[in-house]
Design an enzyme around this catalytic site. Sequence first.
Site, mmCIF file in Angstrom:
data_model
loop_
_atom_site.group_PDB
_atom_site.id
_atom_site.type_symbol
_atom_site.label_atom_id
_atom_site.label_comp_id
_atom_site.label_asym_id
_atom_site.label_seq_id
_atom_site.Cartn_x
_atom_site.Cartn_y
_atom_site.Cartn_z
ATOM 1 N N SER A 143 0.871 -1.181 0.000
ATOM 2 C CA SER A 143 0.000 0.000 0.000
ATOM 3 C C SER A 143 0.905 1.227 0.000
ATOM 4 O O SER A 143 2.032 1.154 0.518
ATOM 5 C CB SER A 143 -0.850 0.014 1.265
ATOM 6 O OG SER A 143 -1.400 1.303 1.488
ATOM 7 N N TYR A 156 -0.235 -0.373 10.260
ATOM 8 C CA TYR A 156 -0.514 -0.990 8.952
ATOM 9 C C TYR A 156 0.595 -0.605 7.974
ATOM 10 O O TYR A 156 1.122 -1.452 7.246
ATOM 11 C CB TYR A 156 -1.875 -0.476 8.485
ATOM 12 C CG TYR A 156 -2.287 -0.794 7.064
ATOM 13 C CD1 TYR A 156 -2.744 -2.064 6.717
ATOM 14 C CD2 TYR A 156 -2.263 0.198 6.076
ATOM 15 C CE1 TYR A 156 -3.151 -2.337 5.423
ATOM 16 C CE2 TYR A 156 -2.678 -0.066 4.781
ATOM 17 C CZ TYR A 156 -3.122 -1.341 4.454
ATOM 18 O OH TYR A 156 -3.536 -1.604 3.170
ATOM 19 N N LYS A 160 3.236 -2.934 5.949
ATOM 20 C CA LYS A 160 3.350 -2.930 4.478
ATOM 21 C C LYS A 160 4.799 -2.611 4.052
ATOM 22 O O LYS A 160 5.288 -3.186 3.070
ATOM 23 C CB LYS A 160 2.372 -1.929 3.869
ATOM 24 C CG LYS A 160 0.892 -2.324 4.009
ATOM 25 C CD LYS A 160 0.570 -3.632 3.311
ATOM 26 C CE LYS A 160 -0.924 -3.860 3.160
ATOM 27 N NZ LYS A 160 -1.246 -5.198 2.603
#
Length: 251
Positions: A143, A156, A160
């Site tokens: 992402s 998060y 990633k």
Amino acid sequence: MNFDLKDKTALVTGGSRGIGLEIARSLLNEGAKVILCSRKEQGLDTAAAILENPKNLTTIPVHIGKADDVDALFATIEEKFTHLDILINNVGMNLITPGIADLDPGLWQKIIDTNLSGTFLVSRKAALMMRTQGYGKIVSLSSIAGRKATPGMGIYGIAKAGIEMMTKVLAAELALFNVQVNALAPAMVKTEFSKDFWSNKELLDHVTSTIPMGRIAEIDDIVKPVLFLASDGSSYITGQTLVVDGGATAI
Ligand SMILES: NC(=O)c1ccc[n+]([C@@H]2O[C@H](COP(=O)([O-])OP(=O)(O)OC[C@H]3O[C@@H](n4cnc5c(N)ncnc54)[C@H](OP(=O)(O)O)[C@@H]3O)[C@@H](O)[C@H]2O)c1
């Protein structure tokens, strides 16, 4: 577009909905045999009911953050298919989190377990099979949050960023075994995962204003590049992350 994946065997993690489901649909349409896993059996049943070519589809409930589940998944793959040509590491989960100073370690662990450790557990087993067979393609969903600190999505993003480095490390380790390992980093894509953002007009207008192409991604914008990286069209590309963001990180 023809990616010629006839008779390839592909595992898609987190394929019961969203991007993973449409990747599975495209792989099936290109002639691949697809193994689809996610945690909830009901989601997998719904996916199986709406996908074309169900005879080439196998669904298996798996929590990718649990090593026993992943071991059982690969035991089934080895027994039933004997080889694995393509792995799409698609599972991702995000919970809005406070900043690092205020973060509960349990929440950190939960996000890292699914996004990063889960991707490691599955990639490790796939790498063993692919190294032995001398062929393979691993494509992981990252992402742009892994490249740019995003408030509320910090952990998060850290997971990633870890997936992107895992992509480089695995690519280097598997290069001489004819296994290519790449990742893809989308910005916002119109799925359930990001619905809280794109269903809020004010937020959507703000996000759209940061994207030169003037719109967020539809699932199909992501699926085609994934299939390219899973196909032999990308046979001299490895260790890379393809950013698919409508130009958002170009400005
Ligand atoms: N949508 C976006 O805006 C966006 C942007 C950038 C990157 N991405 C990345 O793209 C990928 C796909 O996103 P998406 O929007 O399609 O997500 P989604 O709609 O939330 O779907 C996630 C899938 O993963 C499964 N899953 C979740 N946790 C799992 C676990 N521990 N083990 C096995 N399966 C699990 C879910 O099924 P169950 O709940 O049944 O397990 C579901 O099938 C993710 O890696 C995400 O980080 C998405």
